[in-house]
Write a protein that holds these residues in place. Structure first.
Motif, mmCIF file in Angstrom:
data_model
loop_
_atom_site.group_PDB
_atom_site.id
_atom_site.type_symbol
_atom_site.label_atom_id
_atom_site.label_comp_id
_atom_site.label_asym_id
_atom_site.label_seq_id
_atom_site.Cartn_x
_atom_site.Cartn_y
_atom_site.Cartn_z
ATOM 1 N N MET A 211 0.854 -1.194 0.000
ATOM 2 C CA MET A 211 0.000 0.000 0.000
ATOM 3 C C MET A 211 0.889 1.242 0.000
ATOM 4 O O MET A 211 1.885 1.303 0.725
ATOM 5 C CB MET A 211 -0.926 0.003 1.216
ATOM 6 C CG MET A 211 -2.004 1.080 1.169
ATOM 7 S SD MET A 211 -3.317 0.776 2.373
ATOM 8 C CE MET A 211 -2.542 1.362 3.871
ATOM 9 N N PHE A 212 0.512 2.229 -0.791
ATOM 10 C CA PHE A 212 1.343 3.412 -1.001
ATOM 11 C C PHE A 212 0.551 4.664 -0.656
ATOM 12 O O PHE A 212 -0.544 4.883 -1.183
ATOM 13 C CB PHE A 212 1.790 3.466 -2.465
ATOM 14 C CG PHE A 212 2.844 4.496 -2.759
ATOM 15 C CD1 PHE A 212 4.188 4.187 -2.643
ATOM 16 C CD2 PHE A 212 2.501 5.776 -3.157
ATOM 17 C CE1 PHE A 212 5.167 5.132 -2.925
ATOM 18 C CE2 PHE A 212 3.460 6.728 -3.435
ATOM 19 C CZ PHE A 212 4.804 6.404 -3.323
ATOM 20 N N LEU A 213 1.104 5.510 0.223
ATOM 21 C CA LEU A 213 0.504 6.794 0.560
ATOM 22 C C LEU A 213 1.241 7.891 -0.196
ATOM 23 O O LEU A 213 2.475 7.955 -0.148
ATOM 24 C CB LEU A 213 0.590 7.076 2.059
ATOM 25 C CG LEU A 213 0.047 6.034 3.044
ATOM 26 C CD1 LEU A 213 0.138 6.565 4.464
ATOM 27 C CD2 LEU A 213 -1.371 5.631 2.714
ATOM 28 N N ILE A 214 0.509 8.756 -0.863
ATOM 29 C CA ILE A 214 1.125 9.835 -1.628
ATOM 30 C C ILE A 214 0.306 11.102 -1.435
ATOM 31 O O ILE A 214 -0.925 11.047 -1.250
ATOM 32 C CB ILE A 214 1.228 9.463 -3.128
ATOM 33 C CG1 ILE A 214 2.024 10.522 -3.895
ATOM 34 C CG2 ILE A 214 -0.140 9.216 -3.745
ATOM 35 C CD1 ILE A 214 2.362 10.119 -5.317
ATOM 36 N N HIS A 215 0.996 12.253 -1.480
ATOM 37 C CA HIS A 215 0.316 13.548 -1.308
ATOM 38 C C HIS A 215 0.829 14.487 -2.392
ATOM 39 O O HIS A 215 1.738 15.288 -2.167
ATOM 40 C CB HIS A 215 0.589 14.127 0.083
ATOM 41 C CG HIS A 215 -0.265 15.304 0.427
ATOM 42 N ND1 HIS A 215 -1.401 15.210 1.201
ATOM 43 C CD2 HIS A 215 -0.170 16.613 0.082
ATOM 44 C CE1 HIS A 215 -1.951 16.393 1.336
ATOM 45 N NE2 HIS A 215 -1.218 17.275 0.653
ATOM 46 N N GLN A 216 0.274 14.364 -3.582
ATOM 47 C CA GLN A 216 0.683 15.174 -4.731
ATOM 48 C C GLN A 216 -0.542 15.482 -5.594
ATOM 49 O O GLN A 216 -1.623 14.911 -5.377
ATOM 50 C CB GLN A 216 1.710 14.422 -5.588
ATOM 51 C CG GLN A 216 2.939 13.934 -4.857
ATOM 52 C CD GLN A 216 3.887 15.033 -4.434
ATOM 53 O OE1 GLN A 216 4.676 14.889 -3.518
ATOM 54 N NE2 GLN A 216 3.807 16.170 -5.113
ATOM 55 N N ASN A 217 -0.350 16.364 -6.569
ATOM 56 C CA ASN A 217 -1.410 16.605 -7.548
ATOM 57 C C ASN A 217 -1.648 15.335 -8.351
ATOM 58 O O ASN A 217 -0.717 14.760 -8.915
ATOM 59 C CB ASN A 217 -1.029 17.740 -8.502
ATOM 60 C CG ASN A 217 -1.182 19.108 -7.872
ATOM 61 O OD1 ASN A 217 -2.022 19.310 -6.988
ATOM 62 N ND2 ASN A 217 -0.391 20.056 -8.325
ATOM 63 N N ARG A 218 -2.892 14.936 -8.409
ATOM 64 C CA ARG A 218 -3.280 13.803 -9.261
ATOM 65 C C ARG A 218 -3.809 14.298 -10.595
ATOM 66 O O ARG A 218 -3.627 13.657 -11.626
ATOM 67 C CB ARG A 218 -4.335 12.963 -8.542
ATOM 68 C CG ARG A 218 -4.732 11.684 -9.256
ATOM 69 C CD ARG A 218 -5.813 10.944 -8.480
ATOM 70 N NE ARG A 218 -6.245 9.725 -9.143
ATOM 71 C CZ ARG A 218 -7.279 8.990 -8.762
ATOM 72 N NH1 ARG A 218 -7.973 9.355 -7.666
ATOM 73 N NH2 ARG A 218 -7.621 7.899 -9.414
ATOM 74 N N VAL A 219 -4.454 15.459 -10.560
ATOM 75 C CA VAL A 219 -4.997 16.087 -11.772
ATOM 76 C C VAL A 219 -3.941 17.014 -12.354
ATOM 77 O O VAL A 219 -3.326 17.803 -11.623
ATOM 78 C CB VAL A 219 -6.271 16.875 -11.440
ATOM 79 C CG1 VAL A 219 -6.813 17.581 -12.675
ATOM 80 C CG2 VAL A 219 -7.331 15.954 -10.836
ATOM 81 N N PRO A 220 -3.670 16.950 -13.660
ATOM 82 C CA PRO A 220 -2.640 17.813 -14.259
ATOM 83 C C PRO A 220 -2.980 19.295 -14.114
ATOM 84 O O PRO A 220 -4.086 19.716 -14.416
ATOM 85 C CB PRO A 220 -2.638 17.389 -15.735
ATOM 86 C CG PRO A 220 -3.234 16.027 -15.749
ATOM 87 C CD PRO A 220 -4.231 16.002 -14.632
ATOM 88 N N HIS A 221 -2.002 20.077 -13.639
ATOM 89 C CA HIS A 221 -2.116 21.530 -13.589
ATOM 90 C C HIS A 221 -1.077 22.175 -14.490
ATOM 91 O O HIS A 221 -0.867 23.377 -14.447
ATOM 92 C CB HIS A 221 -1.935 22.020 -12.148
ATOM 93 C CG HIS A 221 -3.021 21.588 -11.218
ATOM 94 N ND1 HIS A 221 -4.181 22.312 -11.016
ATOM 95 C CD2 HIS A 221 -3.137 20.484 -10.444
ATOM 96 C CE1 HIS A 221 -4.959 21.683 -10.149
ATOM 97 N NE2 HIS A 221 -4.345 20.570 -9.783
ATOM 98 N N GLY A 222 -0.434 21.354 -15.277
ATOM 99 C CA GLY A 222 0.623 21.791 -16.172
ATOM 100 C C GLY A 222 1.349 20.561 -16.670
ATOM 101 O O GLY A 222 1.053 19.431 -16.244
ATOM 102 N N PRO A 223 2.321 20.720 -17.552
ATOM 103 C CA PRO A 223 3.029 19.563 -18.115
ATOM 104 C C PRO A 223 3.679 18.667 -17.067
ATOM 105 O O PRO A 223 3.698 17.444 -17.213
ATOM 106 C CB PRO A 223 4.078 20.201 -19.028
ATOM 107 C CG PRO A 223 3.546 21.568 -19.343
ATOM 108 C CD PRO A 223 2.787 21.999 -18.129
ATOM 109 N N THR A 224 4.223 19.267 -16.006
ATOM 110 C CA THR A 224 4.920 18.472 -14.990
ATOM 111 C C THR A 224 4.431 18.743 -13.575
ATOM 112 O O THR A 224 5.046 18.274 -12.620
ATOM 113 C CB THR A 224 6.441 18.754 -15.044
ATOM 114 O OG1 THR A 224 6.674 20.146 -14.776
ATOM 115 C CG2 THR A 224 7.003 18.395 -16.404
ATOM 116 N N SER A 225 3.354 19.483 -13.427
ATOM 117 C CA SER A 225 2.873 19.840 -12.087
ATOM 118 C C SER A 225 1.854 18.833 -11.566
ATOM 119 O O SER A 225 0.818 19.195 -11.005
ATOM 120 C CB SER A 225 2.265 21.241 -12.098
ATOM 121 O OG SER A 225 1.194 21.300 -13.020
#
Length: 481
Positions: A211-225
């Motif tokens: 199981m993996f916990l992550i806290h980042q943007n899942r929806v694209p807000h830019g090419p690499t964001s």
């Protein structure tokens, strides 16, 4: 077969401290966080798992820190035995001077373990590179893991837990700048350490449930964001995604990586956006061997939130020359939304059935957001004055109305660039329709070109990071460093 089943309660983005000075909404986040802890105790889980942003501020106020610490001491300490056995090296998972999981510390009696990563709001920063979560961790109240010390060498070692014949490898990655982490993945600078096979291993992955916990943007807000799901290793069985606030609690299958993704969403609305209107839940996760099942549990203390859109030019009988009729129309619309909020709240209360018997609650002031398209010559209203008439009925009277104009999308990209270029010649006296198409970046670029200057005092990336640290994290020496 409870002796072989790991039971976890999953939640994320609690944002304790959000609007804590607001007389109406100031206690919303902390109250719901307390509800989550009580739900964990009610369902007799082995641990509460949080995917970041327990606090809303990087440097929480003493009030927020005191409230959280009080809740954790009241509900998470006690003589109830913990059934999870830690089988990994605690000095790797929890690299502080104590190097141990809190419920195995002989000086502390922990009845409800909490495993958490940090989010982008409460991430480590400043002298000592410490986070608010580190204060709770060093006090023995939570188990903070998933920290990284170098963005160009991200090492992720799992917390290995065992209960009976079930083995869980819990990976965690605290929040990093999306662009940096995106680049690290592309350059293969993210390393995932896999555990040795379990003693009863019969499959290729060693019989571990990953199981993996992550806290980042899942929806694209830019090419690499953002972080694409296929960046995450395909050895995972389940990914718990924090940071995104809209509740998508039902497991979503990723056919490419062959794992499930669960997005619990925030437990409090921190913006008046569409995603925050979805009913908020936490998840009860049961793991046995390589299988899992998930039950979504609705949160009861969340404030009702209703959002709607209206276009004034499409309403019969409304004319730009009669602002009084426009205000009367909007008032009626808000009243209808208030009734809708109450109906939804009453329906949700009935769904709880016998669970709510003896605990009847008064209807709380809801959040109301009405987006008003005033294209076609209509004028805006004074939103604060308009909201005063609902101050005793709505939790956000100053933010009920949001006026905007429809963007013109019928121009080609070339024509649009020419239109913007001409618009930038003179801002004074410019038509508001043109201003809607101009961004701050455009104005800064034009100014620098006119002055024959460039942004060469500091590298753009360095300046951006320094300003972010100065403004968001209150690091006064960030620019000087």
């Amino acid at each position: 077969e409870q002796e072989d089943t790991i039971r976890l309660l999953l939640a994320t983005d609690n944002h304790v401290g959000y609007l804590e000075r607001d007389p109406v909404r100031g206690d919303d986040a902390a109250r719901t966080f307390e509800e989550i802890i009580l739900m964990a105790k009610e369902h007799d889980v082995d641990a509460l798992v949080l995917s970041g942003d327990l606090f809303h501020e990087n440097k929480p106020s003493r009030k927020s820190m005191h409230r959280v610490a009080s809740l954790l001491r009241e509900h998470c300490l006690g003589d109830r035995p913990c059934s999870l056995e830690l089988v990994s090296d605690p000095s790797i998972n929890f690299p502080d001077q104590f190097s141990t999981v809190n419920y195995q510390d002989p000086n502390i009696n922990v009845s409800l373990p909490i495993f958490t990563i940090h989010g982008n709001h409460d991430d480590p920063t400043g002298e000592g590179d410490l986070a608010a979560m580190d204060l709770l961790s060093i006090s023995g109240l939570v188990n903070h893991f998933g920290r990284t010390t170098a963005v160009d060498d991200v090492r992720i070692s799992p917390v290995l837990l065992r209960k009976g014949s079930t083995y869980l490898s819990l990976y965690g990655l605290g929040a990093l700048r999306d662009e940096r982490l995106h680049r690290a993945f592309l350059q293969q600078q993210v390393r995932l350490f896999r555990p040795p096979p379990a003693p009863t291993a019969t499959t290729a992955n060693g019989d571990w449930f990953n199981m993996f916990l992550i806290h980042q943007n899942r929806v694209p807000h830019g090419p690499t964001s953002y972080i694409p799901e296929h960046f995450i290793d395909d050895s995972m069985d389940l990914v718990i995604w924090g940071h995104e606030h809209d509740c998508r609690i039902d497991p979503e299958w990723n056919p490419r990586q062959e794992f499930y993704v669960v997005q619990p969403g925030s437990s409090v609305a921190t913006s008046l956006s569409e995603g925050e209107t979805k009913r908020k839940h936490v998840a009860l996760l049961e793991i046995k061997g390589r299988s899992f099942r998930l039950k979504k549990l609705p949160l009861r203390t969340v404030r009702p939130f209703v959002m709607d859109n209206v276009c004034l030019s499409e309403q019969k009988g409304l004319r730009p020359t009669h602002p009084a009729s426009v205000e009367a129309f909007l008032k009626t619309k808000v009243q209808e939304m208030l009734l809708q909020a109450k109906d939804q709240w009453e329906e949700e209360e009935k769904e709880r059935g016998s669970e709510s018997e003896g605990t009847a609650r008064d209807f709380p002031k809801p959040l109301i957001r009405l987006k008003v398209d005033y294209s076609g010559g209509f004028s805006t209203l004074n939103t604060q004055r308009f909201g005063q008439q609902f101050s005793d009925q709505v939790a956000n009277p100053r933010e009920i109305l949001h006026f905007h104009r429809r963007r013109l999308n019928n121009l080609s990209s070339t024509e649009d660039k020419e239109r913007k270029g001409k618009s930038l010649i003179s801002i004074n006296g410019m038509d508001e329709d043109k201003l809607d198409d101009i961004g701050v970046v455009d104005l800064v670029k034009e100014y620098l070109q006119d002055q024959g200057q460039t942004l060469d005092i500091l590298p753009v990336a360095g300046m951006d990071e320094a300003v972010r640290q100065f403004t968001d994290k209150e690091e006064k020496d960030a620019i000087r460093r």
